[in-house]
Design a protein around this motif. Structure first.
Motif, PDB file in Angstrom:
ATOM      1  N   CYS A 198     -71.035  17.053 -34.984  1.00 38.26           N
ATOM      2  CA  CYS A 198     -70.564  15.657 -35.024  1.00 38.26           C
ATOM      3  C   CYS A 198     -71.444  14.672 -34.249  1.00 38.26           C
ATOM      4  O   CYS A 198     -71.088  13.500 -34.120  1.00 38.26           O
ATOM      5  CB  CYS A 198     -69.122  15.566 -34.510  1.00 38.26           C
ATOM      6  SG  CYS A 198     -68.912  15.963 -32.764  1.00 38.26           S
ATOM      7  N   VAL A 237     -65.700  13.516 -28.544  1.00 37.23           N
ATOM      8  CA  VAL A 237     -65.262  14.294 -29.719  1.00 37.23           C
ATOM      9  C   VAL A 237     -63.764  14.125 -29.946  1.00 37.23           C
ATOM     10  O   VAL A 237     -63.316  13.842 -31.065  1.00 37.23           O
ATOM     11  CB  VAL A 237     -65.604  15.791 -29.542  1.00 37.23           C
ATOM     12  CG1 VAL A 237     -65.045  16.600 -30.721  1.00 37.23           C
ATOM     13  CG2 VAL A 237     -67.113  15.996 -29.435  1.00 37.23           C
ATOM     14  N   GLN A 242     -62.905  10.485 -31.011  1.00 36.19           N
ATOM     15  CA  GLN A 242     -63.282  10.222 -32.398  1.00 36.19           C
ATOM     16  C   GLN A 242     -62.396  10.994 -33.371  1.00 36.19           C
ATOM     17  O   GLN A 242     -62.061  10.485 -34.448  1.00 36.19           O
ATOM     18  CB  GLN A 242     -64.754  10.586 -32.603  1.00 36.19           C
ATOM     19  CG  GLN A 242     -65.715   9.661 -31.866  1.00 36.19           C
ATOM     20  CD  GLN A 242     -67.154  10.167 -31.872  1.00 36.19           C
ATOM     21  OE1 GLN A 242     -67.475  11.159 -32.522  1.00 36.19           O
ATOM     22  NE2 GLN A 242     -68.013   9.489 -31.130  1.00 36.19           N
ATOM     23  N   ALA A 243     -61.980  12.200 -32.983  1.00 35.80           N
ATOM     24  CA  ALA A 243     -61.075  12.984 -33.830  1.00 35.80           C
ATOM     25  C   ALA A 243     -59.731  12.273 -33.958  1.00 35.80           C
ATOM     26  O   ALA A 243     -59.126  12.262 -35.036  1.00 35.80           O
ATOM     27  CB  ALA A 243     -60.897  14.390 -33.257  1.00 35.80           C
ATOM     28  N   ASN A 250     -62.087  10.634 -37.378  1.00 32.94           N
ATOM     29  CA  ASN A 250     -63.472  10.924 -37.724  1.00 32.94           C
ATOM     30  C   ASN A 250     -63.544  12.361 -38.233  1.00 32.94           C
ATOM     31  O   ASN A 250     -63.219  13.309 -37.513  1.00 32.94           O
ATOM     32  CB  ASN A 250     -64.371  10.742 -36.494  1.00 32.94           C
ATOM     33  CG  ASN A 250     -65.834  11.015 -36.792  1.00 32.94           C
ATOM     34  OD1 ASN A 250     -66.222  12.135 -37.072  1.00 32.94           O
ATOM     35  ND2 ASN A 250     -66.651   9.978 -36.731  1.00 32.94           N
ATOM     36  N   SER A 267     -65.887  14.915 -36.287  1.00 33.19           N
ATOM     37  CA  SER A 267     -65.385  15.196 -34.943  1.00 33.19           C
ATOM     38  C   SER A 267     -64.156  16.093 -35.003  1.00 33.19           C
ATOM     39  O   SER A 267     -63.995  16.996 -34.179  1.00 33.19           O
ATOM     40  CB  SER A 267     -65.064  13.891 -34.207  1.00 33.19           C
ATOM     41  OG  SER A 267     -66.244  13.153 -33.960  1.00 33.19           O
TER      42      SER A 267
END
Length: 397
Positions: A273, A281, A284-285, A289, A292
């Protein structure tokens, strides 16, 4: 005792000064060999820093001792009882902390092929201290030492046996100082003798490793000949099909150095990612995303696989410990790792406890959990102090 703990890297030196097992000062020199090297010392509530060229490790250590004196942390090198060094690779030669002699130095040097990035830098720290303070006792504490209790069937790779014996190719494991420290801390929290406990320790930082500890001894760990094997990490791939390497070489015409760089520095979370910072991470997850989210799922899935396999190897698991920067602070990672483990091994995460932000050691399992679950901040420097003191006390017996 007054112990200086030294971690000498290829372009940096970090140290902590302990008096009677309490850290009282820290110092570092970064970007050694560059025009704008950074030097800093912290003592009590004060911090002193400077930016100036530092040519080599000898000058860096002279600066560190000078700053420690100027800050009044120490009055003289002579007041130190010993220096404890973190040495990454001890091979199968060292299973215990060791008083450094010329013979030990040469043995560490002979192991450079197994740790070409780390052992040369660790040696520089040892050799410079020998020149600056030749009568000062030095102790080497090896990252690999804790794992030397692995049985041969776990340590060896299924390659030709004669080749293993001739080349030293086997699984050594790393992060041993951290795994040993948190295992002892867990035993204290459980009010149990460590030698009666079966534990799974998860050191999750930019580098990550898992260890199965049976009755206080490491019997299996995820890293191998090098720190590349095992869990998915910040920039390292962890376990992959070894045939990927010749595939890349033959079909994509990548040379071995490019492949090595990719697997060590461009893979893992970063490779999936684009970032190896777990905070980014997770953030963004949570913003949906896709890559991510995928990276987070891959990362936690692989940890869960190791917990499952180590549970089978141990037979009985008394506790699982999270440590390292990610293990200590990433609530989402712990949650995802523990998800579904209630049915398989009886581990019940207390989600409320898990979400409490704290820098203290703590339990995060439910009362009815079959396996206890802890978050324990690691302290490798203190463990090096404890190991160094043990050596020094044995010298006086």
């Amino acid at each position: 005792m007054k112990i200086l703990v030294l971690n000498s890297g290829s372009s940096s030196i970090k140290c902590q000064y302990f008096i009677d097992q309490k850290s009282v000062s820290s110092a570092l020199v970064e970007r050694i060999g560059e025009e704008e090297s950074h030097s800093e010392v912290k003592y009590k509530e004060q911090s002193f820093s400077s930016t100036a060229p530092v040519s080599d490790h000898h000058q860096a250590l002279e600066i560190i001792f000078s700053m420690l004196k100027e800050s009044n942390a120490i009055s003289s090198i002579d007041e130190l009882d010993a220096v404890g060094h973190r040495v990454v690779h001890g091979g199968s030669n060292f299973s215990e902390p060791t008083l450094i002699s010329q013979e030990v130095i040469e043995t560490i040097r002979s192991l450079i092929p197994l740790a070409p990035l780390h052992n040369p830098a660790n040696l520089k720290g040892i050799e410079v201290i020998s020149k600056i303070a030749p009568n000062l006792a030095q102790v080497a504490v090896f990252d690999t030492a804790f794992h030397q209790t692995m049985p041969e069937y776990a340590a060896l790779y299924p390659i030709p046996y004669e080749l293993s014996q001739r080349s030293g190719i086997q699984r050594y494991g790393f992060h041993g100082t951290s795994h040993a420290y948190v295992a002892k801390e867990a035993a204290e929290m459980m009010d149990e003798d460590l030698n009666t406990l079966n534990l799974i320790t998860l050191h999750l930082g930019n580098g990550a490793s898992a260890t199965a500890i049976k009755e206080g001894k490491s019997i299996e760990t995820s890293m191998g000949l090098t720190p590349l094997e095992g869990l998915m990490m910040g920039t390292r791939c962890g376990d992959i099909d070894p045939a990927i390497i010749p595939f890349l070489s033959h079909n994509l015409k990548m040379d071995i150095d490019s492949i090595d760089k990719m697997l060590n520095k461009e893979s893992g979370l970063k490779g999936i990612c684009g970032t190896n910072d777990m905070r980014e991470v997770v953030m963004q997850a949570e913003q949906d995303n896709t890559l991510s989210s995928l990276a987070l799922e891959m990362y936690t899935y692989r940890i869960k696989k190791y917990i499952g396999s180590y549970s089978a190897v141990l037979g009985r698991v008394d506790a699982i410990i999270f440590t390292g920067g990610i293990g200590e602070h990433a609530v989402k990672v712990r949650e995802m790792v523990c998800e579904g483990l209630e049915e398989s091994i009886g581990l019940k995460l207390d989600t409320v406890k898990n979400e409490i932000a704290s820098t203290q050691s703590r339990s995060i399992h439910k009362l009815k959990s079959k396996i206890q679950l802890f978050v324990i901040p690691t302290n490798e420097e203190l463990e090096i102090v404890l190991q160094t003191e043990k050596i020094m006390k044995n010298l006086t017996l």
